[in-house]
Scaffold this motif. Structure first.
Motif, PDB file in Angstrom:
ATOM      1  N   VAL A  48      42.946  31.125  38.605  1.00 20.83           N
ATOM      2  CA  VAL A  48      42.456  32.055  39.625  1.00 20.83           C
ATOM      3  C   VAL A  48      42.233  33.395  38.930  1.00 20.83           C
ATOM      4  O   VAL A  48      43.180  34.095  38.578  1.00 20.83           O
ATOM      5  CB  VAL A  48      43.486  32.235  40.765  1.00 20.83           C
ATOM      6  CG1 VAL A  48      42.947  33.203  41.810  1.00 20.83           C
ATOM      7  CG2 VAL A  48      43.837  30.896  41.387  1.00 20.83           C
ATOM      8  N   SER A  49      40.989  33.759  38.690  1.00 27.95           N
ATOM      9  CA  SER A  49      40.675  35.005  37.986  1.00 27.95           C
ATOM     10  C   SER A  49      40.148  36.033  38.983  1.00 27.95           C
ATOM     11  O   SER A  49      39.064  35.844  39.555  1.00 27.95           O
ATOM     12  CB  SER A  49      39.636  34.751  36.885  1.00 27.95           C
ATOM     13  OG  SER A  49      39.337  35.945  36.198  1.00 27.95           O
ATOM     14  N   MET A  50      40.915  37.112  39.202  1.00 28.54           N
ATOM     15  CA  MET A  50      40.565  38.067  40.252  1.00 28.54           C
ATOM     16  C   MET A  50      40.548  39.503  39.723  1.00 28.54           C
ATOM     17  O   MET A  50      41.128  39.801  38.681  1.00 28.54           O
ATOM     18  CB  MET A  50      41.547  37.946  41.422  1.00 28.54           C
ATOM     19  CG  MET A  50      41.615  36.551  42.014  1.00 28.54           C
ATOM     20  SD  MET A  50      42.747  36.395  43.415  1.00 28.54           S
ATOM     21  CE  MET A  50      41.742  37.099  44.733  1.00 28.54           C
ATOM     22  N   GLN A  51      39.894  40.354  40.482  1.00 29.02           N
ATOM     23  CA  GLN A  51      39.791  41.775  40.166  1.00 29.02           C
ATOM     24  C   GLN A  51      40.212  42.546  41.427  1.00 29.02           C
ATOM     25  O   GLN A  51      39.384  42.785  42.313  1.00 29.02           O
ATOM     26  CB  GLN A  51      38.362  42.132  39.761  1.00 29.02           C
ATOM     27  CG  GLN A  51      37.844  41.363  38.556  1.00 29.02           C
ATOM     28  CD  GLN A  51      37.472  39.917  38.846  1.00 29.02           C
ATOM     29  OE1 GLN A  51      37.030  39.585  39.935  1.00 29.02           O
ATOM     30  NE2 GLN A  51      37.682  39.048  37.879  1.00 29.02           N
ATOM     31  N   PRO A  52      41.490  42.916  41.532  1.00 29.88           N
ATOM     32  CA  PRO A  52      42.013  43.488  42.773  1.00 29.88           C
ATOM     33  C   PRO A  52      41.289  44.723  43.287  1.00 29.88           C
ATOM     34  O   PRO A  52      41.276  44.966  44.494  1.00 29.88           O
ATOM     35  CB  PRO A  52      43.472  43.820  42.411  1.00 29.88           C
ATOM     36  CG  PRO A  52      43.809  42.857  41.326  1.00 29.88           C
ATOM     37  CD  PRO A  52      42.557  42.710  40.525  1.00 29.88           C
ATOM     38  N   ASP A  53      40.685  45.505  42.414  1.00 33.67           N
ATOM     39  CA  ASP A  53      39.997  46.709  42.887  1.00 33.67           C
ATOM     40  C   ASP A  53      38.734  46.377  43.670  1.00 33.67           C
ATOM     41  O   ASP A  53      38.198  47.231  44.370  1.00 33.67           O
ATOM     42  CB  ASP A  53      39.644  47.628  41.712  1.00 33.67           C
ATOM     43  CG  ASP A  53      39.173  49.007  42.179  1.00 33.67           C
ATOM     44  OD1 ASP A  53      39.867  49.616  43.020  1.00 33.67           O
ATOM     45  OD2 ASP A  53      38.107  49.456  41.723  1.00 33.67           O
ATOM     46  N   HIS A  54      38.267  45.140  43.617  1.00 35.33           N
ATOM     47  CA  HIS A  54      37.055  44.777  44.344  1.00 35.33           C
ATOM     48  C   HIS A  54      37.228  44.901  45.855  1.00 35.33           C
ATOM     49  O   HIS A  54      36.273  45.213  46.568  1.00 35.33           O
ATOM     50  CB  HIS A  54      36.623  43.355  43.976  1.00 35.33           C
ATOM     51  CG  HIS A  54      35.836  43.289  42.701  1.00 35.33           C
ATOM     52  ND1 HIS A  54      35.079  42.206  42.341  1.00 35.33           N
ATOM     53  CD2 HIS A  54      35.686  44.188  41.702  1.00 35.33           C
ATOM     54  CE1 HIS A  54      34.495  42.430  41.178  1.00 35.33           C
ATOM     55  NE2 HIS A  54      34.867  43.629  40.765  1.00 35.33           N
ATOM     56  N   PHE A  55      38.444  44.632  46.347  1.00 38.92           N
ATOM     57  CA  PHE A  55      38.593  44.764  47.795  1.00 38.92           C
ATOM     58  C   PHE A  55      38.560  46.227  48.221  1.00 38.92           C
ATOM     59  O   PHE A  55      38.283  46.540  49.380  1.00 38.92           O
ATOM     60  CB  PHE A  55      39.879  44.076  48.304  1.00 38.92           C
ATOM     61  CG  PHE A  55      41.173  44.764  47.989  1.00 38.92           C
ATOM     62  CD1 PHE A  55      41.572  45.903  48.662  1.00 38.92           C
ATOM     63  CD2 PHE A  55      42.025  44.238  47.036  1.00 38.92           C
ATOM     64  CE1 PHE A  55      42.776  46.520  48.382  1.00 38.92           C
ATOM     65  CE2 PHE A  55      43.239  44.841  46.752  1.00 38.92           C
ATOM     66  CZ  PHE A  55      43.609  45.985  47.426  1.00 38.92           C
ATOM     67  N   ALA A  56      38.811  47.128  47.291  1.00 40.64           N
ATOM     68  CA  ALA A  56      38.745  48.555  47.600  1.00 40.64           C
ATOM     69  C   ALA A  56      37.327  49.090  47.467  1.00 40.64           C
ATOM     70  O   ALA A  56      37.000  50.147  48.012  1.00 40.64           O
ATOM     71  CB  ALA A  56      39.673  49.343  46.679  1.00 40.64           C
ATOM     72  N   MET A  57      36.476  48.368  46.754  1.00 36.89           N
ATOM     73  CA  MET A  57      35.107  48.830  46.548  1.00 36.89           C
ATOM     74  C   MET A  57      34.241  48.614  47.791  1.00 36.89           C
ATOM     75  O   MET A  57      33.240  49.290  47.979  1.00 36.89           O
ATOM     76  CB  MET A  57      34.484  48.096  45.356  1.00 36.89           C
ATOM     77  CG  MET A  57      35.128  48.431  44.019  1.00 36.89           C
ATOM     78  SD  MET A  57      34.461  47.433  42.662  1.00 36.89           S
ATOM     79  CE  MET A  57      32.782  48.055  42.551  1.00 36.89           C
ATOM     80  N   SER A  58      34.625  47.649  48.613  1.00 38.91           N
ATOM     81  CA  SER A  58      33.871  47.372  49.841  1.00 38.91           C
ATOM     82  C   SER A  58      34.776  47.589  51.045  1.00 38.91           C
ATOM     83  O   SER A  58      35.920  47.125  51.054  1.00 38.91           O
ATOM     84  CB  SER A  58      33.367  45.920  49.840  1.00 38.91           C
ATOM     85  OG  SER A  58      32.536  45.685  48.737  1.00 38.91           O
TER      86      SER A  58
END
Length: 333
Positions: free
Chosen positions: A181-191
């Motif tokens: 599972v490769s994720m980028q947690p800041d993505h949920f803050a970008m939208s």
């Protein structure tokens, strides 16, 4: 190359994954330039190359044979399955809530993608799929599962990148199939969360960026920045994973999906090393491993969580060599 030699050490980054992997961006695949820097002893970051998964296996096998050093290494193949939620190009199992005449689409037909995965898996390649919508995530997992059935189970360490909107039925499949599972947690803050809810509806929004839920299954969790879509600072990603606070600094998105600081650091270090078969030499500080080290100005475990993203890197070491020293940089300025 300027990004690798100048910017990455400032953020304490010692290894990266080159995941462009699109026909339109092939001009950016400067593998020969990386090699030139490596030959001159000026490659200050380990670069893991992921050429495009497109059915041309002879080309990528040649690249794999060509680039297999400690610093410059073909680690597998990458392809896009879908787009993004905000533009309604992410592929969903059901239509978009605010535009019921579409559910997004895949870059290639499911049959084509599955065949490419089976063929590449047979040649021993690890594969990474960009998959954001629940339909794309399921297709990626189905392709990996089909490869196992046809080629037999092996330690493939295939991966799904982003995993933003997942169907609950697919959560446990990562562990079962051995998929990272490769994720980028800041993505949920970008939208904005409201935009996601508007696009996919309340029920599906419950399963957006389910980091803690996925981690609890026992699947390998790996973090990254997705630069240049997001900024390079790894500590921002760690901060988001620990707090779930969005870019406004006020709103918390699904607090039950927070993870501990220790787990976030593990995902960003050993989780990523495992995903590229290098956990025996990268990802943790142990005797016998490569001396790739980032020294921070403060102990993250001793400061308020809101200070994590503001913490600076004091020293970056790659292969035992200092490639960034904040003290010297300040003096030079």
């Amino acid at each position: 190359m300027q990004i690798s030699s100048l910017m990455l050490p400032v953020w304490g980054v010692t290894s990266v994954h080159d995941l462009f992997a699109t026909e339109s961006m092939e001009i950016l695949n400067d593998y020969d330039v990386f090699k030139e820097f490596e030959d001159k002893g000026k490659l200050t970051t380990r670069v893991h190359l992921w050429p495009q998964l497109n059915g041309d296996l002879e080309r990528v096998k040649h690249l794999r044979d060509t680039y297999q050093s400690d610093k410059l290494h073909v680690s597998g193949l990458k392809q896009f399955i879908d787009g993004v939620i905000t533009a309604r190009t992410a592929y969903l199992l059901e239509p978009y809530a605010d535009q019921p005449d579409t559910q997004g689409e895949t870059t290639y037909s499911p049959e084509t993608l599955k065949k490419q995965v089976v063929d590449a898996d047979k040649e021993g390649f690890s594969i990474r799929f960009h998959a954001i919508g629940d339909g794309a995530i399921r297709l990626a997992l189905d392709a990996y599962e089909q490869a196992q059935k046809i080629n037999g189970k092996r330690d493939s360490r295939h991966s799904v990148e982003h995993v933003e909107v997942i169907h609950p039925d697919d959560i446990h499949r990562f562990k079962e199939l051995g998929v990272t599972v490769s994720m980028q947690p800041d993505h949920f803050a970008m939208s904005e969360r409201g935009v996601y809810t508007e696009r996919i509806g309340y029920e599906r929004e419950k399963h957006v960026f389910a980091i803690h839920t996925l981690k609890e299954t026992g699947a390998n969790l790996a973090f990254g920045t997705d630069f240049p879509i997001d900024i390079l600072n790894p500590l921002l990603q760690i901060y988001r994973a620990v707090t779930r606070i969005d870019s406004s600094g006020k709103n918390v998105s699904h607090p039950h999906e927070r993870i501990t600081l220790a787990d976030a650091l593990k995902a960003y270090t050993s989780g990523s090393a495992y995903g590229t078969f290098r956990e025996h030499e990268l990802g943790t500080l142990e005797v016998g491993k490569l001396a790739d080290i980032a020294v921070l100005e403060r102990n993250l475990f001793d400061i308020p969580v809101e200070e994590i993203q503001k913490t600076k890197v004091q020293l970056t070491i790659v292969d035992g060599n200092v490639v960034f020293d904040r003290t010297k940089s300040l003096i030079e300025k």
